[in-house]
Write an enzyme that holds these catalytic residues in place. Structure first.
Site, mmCIF file in Angstrom:
data_model
loop_
_atom_site.group_PDB
_atom_site.id
_atom_site.type_symbol
_atom_site.label_atom_id
_atom_site.label_comp_id
_atom_site.label_asym_id
_atom_site.label_seq_id
_atom_site.Cartn_x
_atom_site.Cartn_y
_atom_site.Cartn_z
ATOM 1 C CB ALA A 62 -0.864 -0.394 1.047
ATOM 2 C CG ASP A 92 -1.589 3.180 3.186
ATOM 3 O OD1 ASP A 92 -2.152 2.484 2.726
ATOM 4 O OD2 ASP A 92 -1.507 2.471 4.110
ATOM 5 N N GLY A 147 -0.644 8.183 -1.090
ATOM 6 C CA GLY A 147 -0.839 8.119 -2.505
ATOM 7 C C GLY A 147 -2.178 7.726 -3.298
ATOM 8 C CG ASP A 148 -2.238 3.060 -3.319
ATOM 9 O OD1 ASP A 148 -0.792 3.517 -4.197
ATOM 10 O OD2 ASP A 148 -1.549 2.222 -3.083
ATOM 11 N N GLY A 149 -4.795 6.190 -1.624
ATOM 12 C CA GLY A 149 -6.192 6.322 -1.963
ATOM 13 C C GLY A 149 -6.865 7.864 -1.202
ATOM 14 N N GLY A 150 -5.461 8.441 -0.970
ATOM 15 C CA GLY A 150 -6.086 9.392 0.566
ATOM 16 C C GLY A 150 -5.759 9.587 1.230
ATOM 17 C CE1 TYR A 168 -1.275 -2.384 11.953
ATOM 18 C CE2 TYR A 168 -0.204 -0.156 11.036
ATOM 19 C CZ TYR A 168 -0.621 -1.465 11.411
ATOM 20 O OH TYR A 168 0.420 -1.801 12.120
ATOM 21 C CG HIS A 192 4.196 -0.060 9.208
ATOM 22 N ND1 HIS A 192 2.833 -0.175 8.790
ATOM 23 C CD2 HIS A 192 4.028 -1.210 9.481
ATOM 24 C CE1 HIS A 192 2.089 -0.953 9.595
ATOM 25 N NE2 HIS A 192 2.749 -2.451 10.093
ATOM 26 C CG ASP A 248 13.087 27.868 -1.817
ATOM 27 O OD1 ASP A 248 12.048 27.511 -0.571
ATOM 28 O OD2 ASP A 248 11.168 28.069 -2.247
#
EC number: 1.4.3.-
Lengths: 680, 680
Positions: free
Chosen positions: A320, A322, A324-327, A406, A458, A607
């Site tokens: 996953a 988490d 990028g895939d679904g926000g 999770y 993770h 910057d």
């Protein structure tokens, strides 16, 4: 009414303007909206405005950066694969200022309504229904479909949009819809072709253990008979809840010490910052200043990846992203008073987008409160017995996301000594798959009969856009190194050398705790008047294990950000996402921090953006089941010669008059009492 | 009255019995007592008693291990060097069961009355007085003598007992005795010969900076004119204390959830343990069980060392061993209600020894309280919107020590999920020396004009005597390692291997976070019924920098314990101290963990001890001045397949009904609200 601050998230009305303008530009075709959110102004314009604001020159009439909405949507064209579009809409002028048809090489992040569709399609699929009907589930058990992103795509696959589902069986006999179905994993995965809205295959999963082949599988249809219920919902616990825990309350009779004005401006203990919320990153902090001095321009959780280590197909695709895939923001919990924090709490709502492009309130997705974190500093003058001790008060922004089984709780924590902590707590239910009765596995741990919790990692990435007394900053690597004993510089062998190396070119660097490798973000144009050294903040990169997957694996190619602990890149507008803009079904990281570093930009006195990757190699314990106790990770961003003394030295050291003695603890003593002051 | 529990510290009366018996055995000579404390019973006897106690077979009449006092004292013989004796006194039988005249190779730990004597001797020393009179201290400034242990001895020195003092000037014009004198360091160190009670020399310290020689020294007598006052005591702060911090109270209306009985037996949330306090180690936990199962036999802070890295003589001798040199317990703060913790607090007193051997109460040296530490575990069922969330309640034992300028707070923290955390907070005033005006140094940082805070390390060692379901335990090293992609075992490259290696021979091992090297303390005679793996607890060794001093330096030879992160040794009675029994003026570590490991004992399935060393390389920041914000270190001892599920799963998830909304945070919304439950 004052115009919205440039860092204020889009309102419902603004979201709906963006929707309407978009629809008007696509008359006659079907549009399905994905996300509408604030496109933050170009940094140059934003900084100009913030500088004016800091110096008190902003009024309602002050010109502001254009108010922009990023709009992501599909243009549906019959049986064709939908086209994914991204537009930028100027809200005030109600026109489109940018438009892109995104290459079909990339996939838009998934939406919750896609997940809903997947479940519906499964439930109507003859293939799926026949497979389920074959199973000999015990009486009272029903199948639960848990939608998942498809994961990375194998090179041999046709590049279409897929969804997959993990299947579990729920014991419905209690009548309680929160009975824990994860205890009963079914070794089948239906796969849907999104465009066709069709279940195209059902994978049959291996269920073997040590010594078995990678495809060994129990062909029995009584596939959950050896599993065992494991509940966490209090009313379902056979033993009930413990009764010996007495209440502990946090009471703030005068209210909190923070102040929230102008929708999202938070002021607390010399700190001042803006909070925003978006559906991808969740809570974001902006424009953090301390006593009016710039510290950070922007602080966000940028990405995370959770690769699983089970080598059996299709688990290499169990990875996953988490954010990028679904926000992450889309998955944010609606927080509840008295549950997720104690004391006096301020909640913030977010705005999310429905499939028709209409803005909706996402209630209580971020909360703000204060907490006591023990002693902040103390000194006892043993000559006089006088102890001066202050408490460490912290300001905490919290958001919590649920990703199927999770949970992650994310915290931005500010303290009175000028420090910032980014904390992650991992909890929830570990991902399990079915394993044959009595077997153990090299790929994970049996946490419940028949349930193998697979080993995984993770890895998180925090994006830090620093502004240490301004926007031209430099990252300096500092190491403390042994020096061999020698008569000239180290006659007694006790000396160690502190070696500083400025990072001059964008790159990724690893932690090295045995060299005490730390990183200072400095403004080398400004010296601390006491020490004579550049003002700065330091980061001790958490020395956690980086991505373990083979460099040539799909998992590794998709997550370059997880392969170094600290990255320094040159700022680019709109480069917010460590794993790249499009992670769903990606086969490699594109436009993420790896690419940004590979530009070999000059990053000294520029910057810059600093990215910190850290994580947890998680080989599950039995104690992680059924809901795991939090695992806690922290990143500290700490002033280092930024101030001219401990900025918390003026924190009052008043006694707390509410604290009490436990009964019978302080009987009068009949023997001589030694006080600290009488020791000498 | 019930006889004292074998782990109960000596009472005042028992201390005085030990004094009387000792005096009666040395009639006609002068005795100066150093320490009298409980000699814990031989482990064999103790475990036998504890096993009986656990099974409910102990009554007042049950035979107990002999009640023993360790007595440390000097026998004074005129101008001769005093002899240091150690006796063991049987309190019940009022006789001596062991006696040793300690070799003059070793030095007894210092006592606070020796420090007092040192100050008196300085103040009468013509040499000292003339040196001080030469100084041109500004009007109103007075010299403060800060006694220090002498540090390690150079091979060329005569092995006598020495003391040294750091000198500072205090601005007395405020009339406030807590004015911070550390801001005015005087570059002189008087040295006393203890036996002679004489200042034998006064070292003149280098004051140079970068580019200067190791001996460069400002010969001016206006030595503090360029220094600047820096106060921390609230009434001395020129700016006063901040006024925008609102009160935050912890309220426990029904009292604490813990129970203290039998003087030192603490029960809380399935945990049960004994607390003791001694003058060397401070607070010690014994016989920790969870739900009646043995977890740890004994848990203590064993030693710490603070070597300084300034190569200029005599700073190589600036190396404290704060447990062995003077006794952490002797330096324990008398804690105060409402200052050092919040809520409902139980204080424990210690017993210390005066120079005449009389027991004295050391008031409130340990405190016990509960704290809330955020979310313990959470899961939201997104289908139903039902969130189950529990708070992480912790039980905290705290003691805080003051060592001249510096403070350490030590915590043993237990949680409801069976975990134990040892936490250290470093605070207080960093050690500074005088540096010439306008110079900077490679040996530290200028934290206040004229004050150089020298680079140094703090390395701690925690001693863990495990008893995982019994006393035969094994430490297993576990690493998570990359596996090259290959068709047989890792076709997609996502697999990583978990490799376990039991430690079979006593040894010291280093952390290696890039291999995710962790250590499991297992009882390999007992398997977890769920996972089939041995029951155990795990330690993730904090991967902090080890001792930097050259291996051949005095600093390194004195502190072998600081040169590996984790040590496994076979249990030996009375082997409690990682740096050896006698650290004061030691030139090498004797009888510490280095020697214990070097025995090459078999340590698998044996009665073992695990030692965890970790620390902080502390290159001071300006923000560390004048009192530094806490630096926090933690060691986690966490169940790993010890239980059959999350042992905190039965913690109630009740709402806290006292938490409040911050004003105006929850205006009614007029737009559609999305709930978690409606996402699908």
């Amino acid at each position: 009414m004052a115009p919205p601050h440039p860092l204020q998230q889009l309102s419902i009305d603004e979201t709906n303007v963006a929707r309407d303008v978009t629809l008007s530009l696509h008359e006659g075709v079907v549009i399905e909206f994905r996300e509408i959110f604030l496109q933050e102004p170009p940094k140059k314009d934003l900084v100009k405005f913030l500088d004016q604001e800091h110096s008190g020159q902003v009024s309602d009439g002050t010109p502001r950066p254009a108010r922009l909405a990023k709009v992501q949507y599909d243009v549906i064209g019959g049986s064709k694969i939908p086209e994914f579009h991204e537009s930028v809409i100027n809200i005030t002028q109600r026109n489109r200022v940018a438009h892109e048809v995104v290459s079909s090489d990339y996939h838009a992040a998934l939406t919750m309504h896609e997940f809903a569709t997947f479940v519906e399609v499964c439930q109507k699929s003859p293939l799926y229904l026949s497979k389920i009907q074959e199973l000999k589930l015990p009486a009272g058990f029903e199948v639960v479909i848990e939608p998942w992103p498809y994961g990375g795509m194998d090179a041999t696959e046709e590049n279409r949009r897929y969804f997959q589902g993990l299947l579990f069986a729920q014991d419905t006999r209690s009548g309680n819809p929160d009975s824990n179905f994860y205890a009963f994993p079914i070794p089948l995965i239906p796969i849907m072709d999104w465009t066709k809205r069709e279940i195209i295959k059902i994978l049959e999963l291996a269920t073997g253990g040590k010594g078995d082949s990678l495809t060994a599988r129990n062909e029995s249809l009584n596939i959950i008979d050896h599993c065992k219920g494991s509940e966490y919902t209090p009313e379902l616990l056979s033993e009930g809840t413990r009764s010996d825990l007495k209440p502990l309350h946090v009471v703030q009779p005068e209210g909190p010490s923070f102040k929230v004005t102008d929708e999202n401006l938070v002021e607390w203990q010399n700190w001042r910052m803006r909070l925003s919320f978006n559906t991808r990153e969740g809570a974001v902090l902006h424009d953090l200043t301390y006593q009016g001095r710039n510290v950070l321009h922007r602080l966000s959780m940028s990405e995370m990846t959770v690769p699983y280590a089970d080598p059996r197909e299709p688990y290499h695709r169990k990875q996953a992203f988490d954010f990028g895939d679904g926000g992450a923001g889309n998955c944010a919990n609606n927080l509840t008073l008295g549950c997720d924090c104690l004391g006096v709490i301020k909640y913030f709502d977010g705005v999310i987008t429905g499939p028709d492009g209409t803005g909706q309130v996402a209630k209580n997705v971020v909360c703000l409160h204060e907490q006591d974190n023990g002693i902040a500093w103390k000194h006892t003058n043993w000559r006089t017995g006088r102890a001066v001790v202050t408490r460490r008060r912290e300001l905490v922004f919290q958001f919590i996301i649920t990703l199927a089984n999770y949970e992650y709780a994310f915290y931005y924590i500010l303290n009175q000594a000028g420090g910032i902590t980014v904390q992650v707590r991992a909890t929830g239910i570990v991902s399990v798959v079915n394993i044959d009765e009595g077997k153990t596995s090299a790929y994970g741990n049996i946490v419940s009969p028949g349930a193998l919790a697979q080993n995984h990692q993770h890895i998180f990435c925090v994006r830090i856009d620093p502004a240490i007394d301004g926007h031209r900053n430099t990252v300096v690597q500092e190491e403390s190194l042994q020096v061999p004993m020698n008569p000239e510089t180290n006659p007694s062998g006790n000396y160690y050398e502190v070696v500083q190396t400025p990072i001059t070119t964008s790159s990724g660097i690893d932690a090295d705790p045995q060299r005490h490798r730390i990183f200072k973000i400095q403004n080398r144009n400004k010296l601390n008047p006491v020490s004579g050294k550049p003002v700065g903040y330091k980061i001790v990169p958490p020395a956690t294990q980086l991505l373990l997957a083979d460099k040539n694996s799909m998992q590794a190619k998709r997550a370059l950000f997880a392969q170094h602990h600290l990255w320094v890149t040159k700022h680019n507008d709109d480069e917010f996402y460590a794993g790249g803009r499009y992670t769903l079904q990606s086969s490699k990281e594109v436009g993420g921090v790896g690419d940004a570093a590979a530009r070999h930009d000059k990053v000294d006195n520029e910057d810059i953006v600093v990215w910190s990757s850290f994580g947890l190699t998680h080989n599950p314990r039995v104690e992680d089941w059924p809901v795991m106790p939090v695992e806690l990770l922290e990143l500290h961003i700490t002033p280092s010669d930024f101030f001219t003394k401990n900025p918390a030295i003026d924190v009052p050291s008043n006694k707390d008059l509410i604290s009490k003695l436990s009964d019978g603890c302080c009987e009068k003593s009949s023997v001589p009492i030694r006080h600290a002051s009488s020791r000498l």
